[in-house]
Design a protein around this motif. Structure first.
Motif, PDB file in Angstrom:
ATOM      1  N   PHE A  59       0.823  -1.215   0.000  1.00  0.00           N
ATOM      2  CA  PHE A  59       0.000   0.000   0.000  1.00  0.00           C
ATOM      3  C   PHE A  59       0.852   1.259   0.000  1.00  0.00           C
ATOM      4  CE2 PHE A  59      -2.260  -3.302   2.451  1.00  0.00           C
ATOM      5  CZ  PHE A  59      -3.274  -3.546   1.528  1.00  0.00           C
ATOM      6  N   CYS A  60       0.413   2.245  -0.768  1.00  0.00           N
ATOM      7  CA  CYS A  60       1.064   3.569  -0.776  1.00  0.00           C
ATOM      8  C   CYS A  60      -0.021   4.623  -0.737  1.00  0.00           C
ATOM      9  CB  CYS A  60       1.890   3.745  -2.049  1.00  0.00           C
ATOM     10  SG  CYS A  60       3.322   2.671  -2.069  1.00  0.00           S
ATOM     11  N   TRP A  61       0.362   5.805  -0.325  1.00  0.00           N
ATOM     12  CA  TRP A  61      -0.618   6.895  -0.288  1.00  0.00           C
ATOM     13  C   TRP A  61      -1.128   7.167  -1.698  1.00  0.00           C
ATOM     14  CZ3 TRP A  61      -3.237   8.672   3.570  1.00  0.00           C
ATOM     15  CH2 TRP A  61      -3.949   9.865   3.422  1.00  0.00           C
ATOM     16  N   LYS A  62      -0.173   7.296  -2.628  1.00  0.00           N
ATOM     17  CA  LYS A  62      -0.529   7.368  -4.051  1.00  0.00           C
ATOM     18  C   LYS A  62       0.644   6.836  -4.855  1.00  0.00           C
ATOM     19  CE  LYS A  62       0.538  12.231  -5.266  1.00  0.00           C
ATOM     20  NZ  LYS A  62       1.441  12.087  -6.333  1.00  0.00           N
ATOM     21  N   LYS A  63       0.363   6.497  -6.101  1.00  0.00           N
ATOM     22  CA  LYS A  63       1.394   5.870  -6.923  1.00  0.00           C
ATOM     23  C   LYS A  63       2.352   6.939  -7.451  1.00  0.00           C
ATOM     24  CE  LYS A  63       2.564   1.893  -8.720  1.00  0.00           C
ATOM     25  NZ  LYS A  63       3.093   0.841  -7.874  1.00  0.00           N
ATOM     26  N   CYS A  64       3.648   6.745  -7.272  1.00  0.00           N
ATOM     27  CA  CYS A  64       4.637   7.686  -7.816  1.00  0.00           C
ATOM     28  C   CYS A  64       4.733   7.503  -9.335  1.00  0.00           C
ATOM     29  CB  CYS A  64       5.993   7.458  -7.170  1.00  0.00           C
ATOM     30  SG  CYS A  64       5.969   7.694  -5.382  1.00  0.00           S
ATOM     31  N   ALA A  65       5.149   8.573 -10.014  1.00  0.00           N
ATOM     32  CA  ALA A  65       5.085   8.590 -11.483  1.00  0.00           C
ATOM     33  C   ALA A  65       6.037   7.601 -12.150  1.00  0.00           C
ATOM     34  CB  ALA A  65       5.387  10.012 -11.972  1.00  0.00           C
ATOM     35  N   TYR A  66       7.048   7.140 -11.436  1.00  0.00           N
ATOM     36  CA  TYR A  66       8.083   6.281 -12.025  1.00  0.00           C
ATOM     37  C   TYR A  66       7.990   4.839 -11.560  1.00  0.00           C
ATOM     38  CZ  TYR A  66       9.947   6.966  -7.383  1.00  0.00           C
ATOM     39  OH  TYR A  66      10.062   6.996  -6.025  1.00  0.00           O
ATOM     40  N   CYS A  67       7.012   4.537 -10.694  1.00  0.00           N
ATOM     41  CA  CYS A  67       7.073   3.287  -9.924  1.00  0.00           C
ATOM     42  C   CYS A  67       6.317   2.141 -10.581  1.00  0.00           C
ATOM     43  CB  CYS A  67       6.488   3.547  -8.537  1.00  0.00           C
ATOM     44  SG  CYS A  67       6.377   2.039  -7.558  1.00  0.00           S
ATOM     45  N   ASP A  68       6.995   1.004 -10.727  1.00  0.00           N
ATOM     46  CA  ASP A  68       6.298  -0.204 -11.200  1.00  0.00           C
ATOM     47  C   ASP A  68       6.341  -1.309 -10.142  1.00  0.00           C
ATOM     48  OD1 ASP A  68       8.908  -1.150 -11.342  1.00  0.00           O
ATOM     49  OD2 ASP A  68       8.517  -2.298 -13.168  1.00  0.00           O
ATOM     50  N   PHE A  69       6.619  -0.946  -8.888  1.00  0.00           N
ATOM     51  CA  PHE A  69       6.604  -1.952  -7.818  1.00  0.00           C
ATOM     52  C   PHE A  69       5.169  -2.431  -7.608  1.00  0.00           C
ATOM     53  CE2 PHE A  69      10.294   0.561  -5.797  1.00  0.00           C
ATOM     54  CZ  PHE A  69      11.200  -0.083  -6.618  1.00  0.00           C
ATOM     55  N   LEU A  70       5.043  -3.562  -6.964  1.00  0.00           N
ATOM     56  CA  LEU A  70       3.719  -4.108  -6.685  1.00  0.00           C
ATOM     57  C   LEU A  70       3.110  -3.341  -5.508  1.00  0.00           C
ATOM     58  CD1 LEU A  70       1.561  -6.184  -7.229  1.00  0.00           C
ATOM     59  CD2 LEU A  70       2.889  -7.849  -5.929  1.00  0.00           C
ATOM     60  N   SER A  71       2.441  -2.233  -5.839  1.00  0.00           N
ATOM     61  CA  SER A  71       1.846  -1.410  -4.782  1.00  0.00           C
ATOM     62  C   SER A  71       0.628  -0.685  -5.334  1.00  0.00           C
ATOM     63  CB  SER A  71       2.867  -0.396  -4.258  1.00  0.00           C
ATOM     64  OG  SER A  71       3.193   0.524  -5.267  1.00  0.00           O
ATOM     65  N   PHE A  72      -0.315  -0.405  -4.433  1.00  0.00           N
ATOM     66  CA  PHE A  72      -1.549   0.265  -4.834  1.00  0.00           C
ATOM     67  C   PHE A  72      -1.659   1.601  -4.106  1.00  0.00           C
ATOM     68  CE2 PHE A  72      -2.394  -4.308  -3.963  1.00  0.00           C
ATOM     69  CZ  PHE A  72      -2.311  -4.745  -5.278  1.00  0.00           C
ATOM     70  N   GLY A 120       9.090  -4.488   3.527  1.00  0.00           N
ATOM     71  CA  GLY A 120       9.211  -3.522   2.430  1.00  0.00           C
ATOM     72  C   GLY A 120       7.891  -3.335   1.711  1.00  0.00           C
ATOM     73  N   GLY A 121       7.935  -2.498   0.688  1.00  0.00           N
ATOM     74  CA  GLY A 121       6.668  -2.255  -0.004  1.00  0.00           C
ATOM     75  C   GLY A 121       6.861  -1.667  -1.379  1.00  0.00           C
ATOM     76  N   GLY A 122       5.864  -0.850  -1.774  1.00  0.00           N
ATOM     77  CA  GLY A 122       4.867  -0.230  -0.954  1.00  0.00           C
ATOM     78  C   GLY A 122       5.454   0.717   0.110  1.00  0.00           C
ATOM     79  N   THR A 123       4.576   1.072   0.998  1.00  0.00           N
ATOM     80  CA  THR A 123       4.952   1.957   2.105  1.00  0.00           C
ATOM     81  C   THR A 123       4.475   1.338   3.417  1.00  0.00           C
ATOM     82  OG1 THR A 123       4.672   3.878   0.637  1.00  0.00           O
ATOM     83  CG2 THR A 123       4.762   4.333   2.986  1.00  0.00           C
ATOM     84  N   PRO A 124       5.293   0.477   4.027  1.00  0.00           N
ATOM     85  CA  PRO A 124       4.849  -0.156   5.270  1.00  0.00           C
ATOM     86  C   PRO A 124       4.447   0.849   6.348  1.00  0.00           C
ATOM     87  CG  PRO A 124       6.825  -1.222   4.453  1.00  0.00           C
ATOM     88  CD  PRO A 124       6.595  -0.030   3.577  1.00  0.00           C
ATOM     89  N   ALA A 176      10.251   3.104   5.460  1.00  0.00           N
ATOM     90  CA  ALA A 176       9.398   4.131   6.067  1.00  0.00           C
ATOM     91  C   ALA A 176       9.530   5.392   5.224  1.00  0.00           C
ATOM     92  CB  ALA A 176       9.868   4.394   7.487  1.00  0.00           C
ATOM     93  N   ASN A 177       8.426   5.807   4.640  1.00  0.00           N
ATOM     94  CA  ASN A 177       8.538   6.975   3.767  1.00  0.00           C
ATOM     95  C   ASN A 177       8.321   8.275   4.516  1.00  0.00           C
ATOM     96  OD1 ASN A 177       9.317   5.782   1.417  1.00  0.00           O
ATOM     97  ND2 ASN A 177       7.235   5.367   0.720  1.00  0.00           N
ATOM     98  N   PRO A 178       9.132   9.284   4.198  1.00  0.00           N
ATOM     99  CA  PRO A 178       8.937  10.589   4.835  1.00  0.00           C
ATOM    100  C   PRO A 178       7.507  11.075   4.598  1.00  0.00           C
ATOM    101  CG  PRO A 178      10.860  10.604   3.379  1.00  0.00           C
ATOM    102  CD  PRO A 178      10.180   9.289   3.190  1.00  0.00           C
ATOM    103  N   GLY A 187       6.148  12.727  -8.123  1.00  0.00           N
ATOM    104  CA  GLY A 187       4.850  12.317  -7.576  1.00  0.00           C
ATOM    105  C   GLY A 187       4.941  11.866  -6.137  1.00  0.00           C
ATOM    106  N   ARG A 188       6.018  12.269  -5.445  1.00  0.00           N
ATOM    107  CA  ARG A 188       6.164  11.883  -4.039  1.00  0.00           C
ATOM    108  C   ARG A 188       5.255  12.750  -3.169  1.00  0.00           C
ATOM    109  NH1 ARG A 188       9.110   7.193  -3.356  1.00  0.00           N
ATOM    110  NH2 ARG A 188       9.163   7.835  -1.177  1.00  0.00           N
ATOM    111  N   ILE A 189       4.908  12.233  -1.989  1.00  0.00           N
ATOM    112  CA  ILE A 189       3.974  12.986  -1.135  1.00  0.00           C
ATOM    113  C   ILE A 189       4.702  13.873  -0.138  1.00  0.00           C
ATOM    114  CG2 ILE A 189       2.139  11.255  -1.311  1.00  0.00           C
ATOM    115  CD1 ILE A 189       3.008  10.427   1.619  1.00  0.00           C
TER     116      ILE A 189
HETATM  117  S1  SF4 Z   1       6.208   5.171  -2.392  1.00  0.00           S
HETATM  118 FE1  SF4 Z   1       7.641   3.680  -3.298  1.00  0.00          FE
HETATM  119  S2  SF4 Z   1       6.432   1.819  -3.678  1.00  0.00           S
HETATM  120 FE2  SF4 Z   1       4.994   3.515  -3.300  1.00  0.00          FE
HETATM  121  S3  SF4 Z   1       4.449   4.245  -5.330  1.00  0.00           S
HETATM  122 FE3  SF4 Z   1       6.156   5.519  -4.591  1.00  0.00          FE
HETATM  123  S4  SF4 Z   1       8.015   4.488  -5.330  1.00  0.00           S
HETATM  124 FE4  SF4 Z   1       6.317   3.042  -5.528  1.00  0.00          FE
END
Ligand code: SF4
Length: 388
Positions: free
Chosen positions: A18-31, A66-70, A101-103, A138-140
């Protein structure tokens, strides 16, 4: 048995998609999105999955969430996941337990719970300290969020912190890259990872690039940023130990070293990968519905199409590929122990190419090791392809 290697304590990777929102460059398995009911359901499923390992007496000396954003999950979910991991596996008292852990998602309260849960290392996805760059990605968060969250983590007692940075970004000059790196160095984290932006299929950045709406720095600038990054990090006392990773003495990522050392690791959660000497590689299903279904039926949610198909030659190729990512390179004695064959009996046809790369200054070869030089990293894909 695919590989004849002495068993050591393994690693465990736990995926939180899980992530707050998807970053513009990210293809990781996250929603993107914060659906609390889904997060709770996923946490329960993950706990059930971990419990399926109970009674197997598997020893672990690293755990990586890891994630995603644990850190997006409520902290008590992380605490329950850690309790489940500790109940199911034999986790060493000295284990390295990392959480991404994302800022912008950390609070003093959450950090306190992570410490209580046994997490002793944080990996913070800063990517840049420049707010313009962060918004483009696209980071938060902002650069200031990173600084504040980092200092809060120190306050909470975290003495082992990694910071992730990116270079080769759209409109990123060498000066902006240097500025971000220097600001992070002022915080003095124990570990810094630095990645060049890769355009991945299906991402917003990939579409923008194809539509001519985004430019990337030329390869020479990307490489110049990379080498300047290494120089600044080494001057600051970090050891460049893997293509994209530097650490202060004693702080290499023990979990990630398992990937590069061909050591065993388990995977739990959606799409998590695993590797064992008996089974080779496999991964969990990456579709949420089938994940929930398999867990409900009490089965490990392994994707049947992912497991056990590699040939010995493919495993050898993967071993060389991962070993060459480490700056210390490939250990010939370990290769012999692992595969029961001498490196040059397996790769005799590649010897002329290896010698050419060595003469060009891209590889170093001794009786005991084969390693990329810093110049060789710039053509590492080409060199590694020789062994696959
Ligand atoms: S926070 Fe990390 S995992 Fe989540 S969308 Fe952005 S780059 Fe992808």
């Amino acid at each position: 048995m695919k590989i004849n290697r002495e068993k050591k304590p393994a690693g465990l990777y736990i995926h939180i998609p899980f992530c707050w929102k998807k970053c513009a460059y990210c293809d990781f398995l996250s929603f993107g999105g914060s659906d609390e009911a889904l997060q709770k359901r996923y946490t329960e499923a993950l706990i059930r999955e971990l419990s399926l390992y109970q009674g197997k007496h598997i020893k672990l000396d690293t755990v990586f969430i890891g994630g995603g954003t644990p850190s997006l999950l409520p902290a008590d979910h992380i605490e329950r996941i850690m309790e489940a991991a500790e109940a199911a596996f034999c986790v060493a008292d000295t284990a390295e337990v990392t959480m991404e852990a994302n800022p912008g998602t950390l609070t003093a309260e959450k950090l306190k719970v992570y410490r209580r849960a046994g997490i002793n290392r944080l990996s913070m996805g800063a990517q840049s300290m420049d707010d313009g760059m962060l918004s483009l990605l696209g980071r938060i968060h902002t650069g200031r969020d990173l600084t504040e969250n980092f200092l809060a983590a120190r306050e909470a007692g975290f003495s082992n912190i990694n910071v992730d940075l990116m270079f080769g970004l759209p409109k990123q000059s060498g000066q902006v890259w240097r500025g971000s790196l220097k600001q992070v160095l002022e915080l003095s984290p124990e570990h810094i990872s630095f990645y060049s932006l890769q355009l991945e299929e299906g991402t917003e950045f990939c579409r923008m690039y194809r539509d001519g709406k985004m430019d990337l720095p030329p390869v020479e600038e990307d490489r110049a940023m990379y080498h300047e990054g290494i120089r600044l990090l080494e001057e600051a006392g970090y050891e460049h130990y893997e293509i994209s990773n530097c650490a202060k003495p004693g702080f290499v990522s023990r979990h990630n070293m398992k990937y590069w050392n061909f050591d065993e690791y388990y995977g739990a959660g959606l799409g998590a990968h695993a590797f064992s000497y008996d089974q080779g590689r496999c991964c969990n299903v990456s579709d949420l519905d089938s994940y929930f279904e398999q867990i409900r039926e009490g089965r490990l949610p392994v994707d049947p199409s992912s497991s056990g198909e590699e040939t010995r030659q493919e495993l050898i190729g993967e071993y060389v590929f991962t070993a060459l990512r480490k700056m210390e390179g490939l250990d010939m004695a370990d290769f012999r122990r692992t595969f029961g064959a001498d490196f040059f009996s397996v790769y005799k046809d590649q010897l002329p190419a290896i010698q050419e790369y060595e003469e060009a200054g891209y590889l170093t070869l001794t009786d005991t090791r084969l390693a990329l030089t810093e110049a060789g990293i710039d053509c590492s894909n080409e060199i590694m392809a020789e062994f696959l």
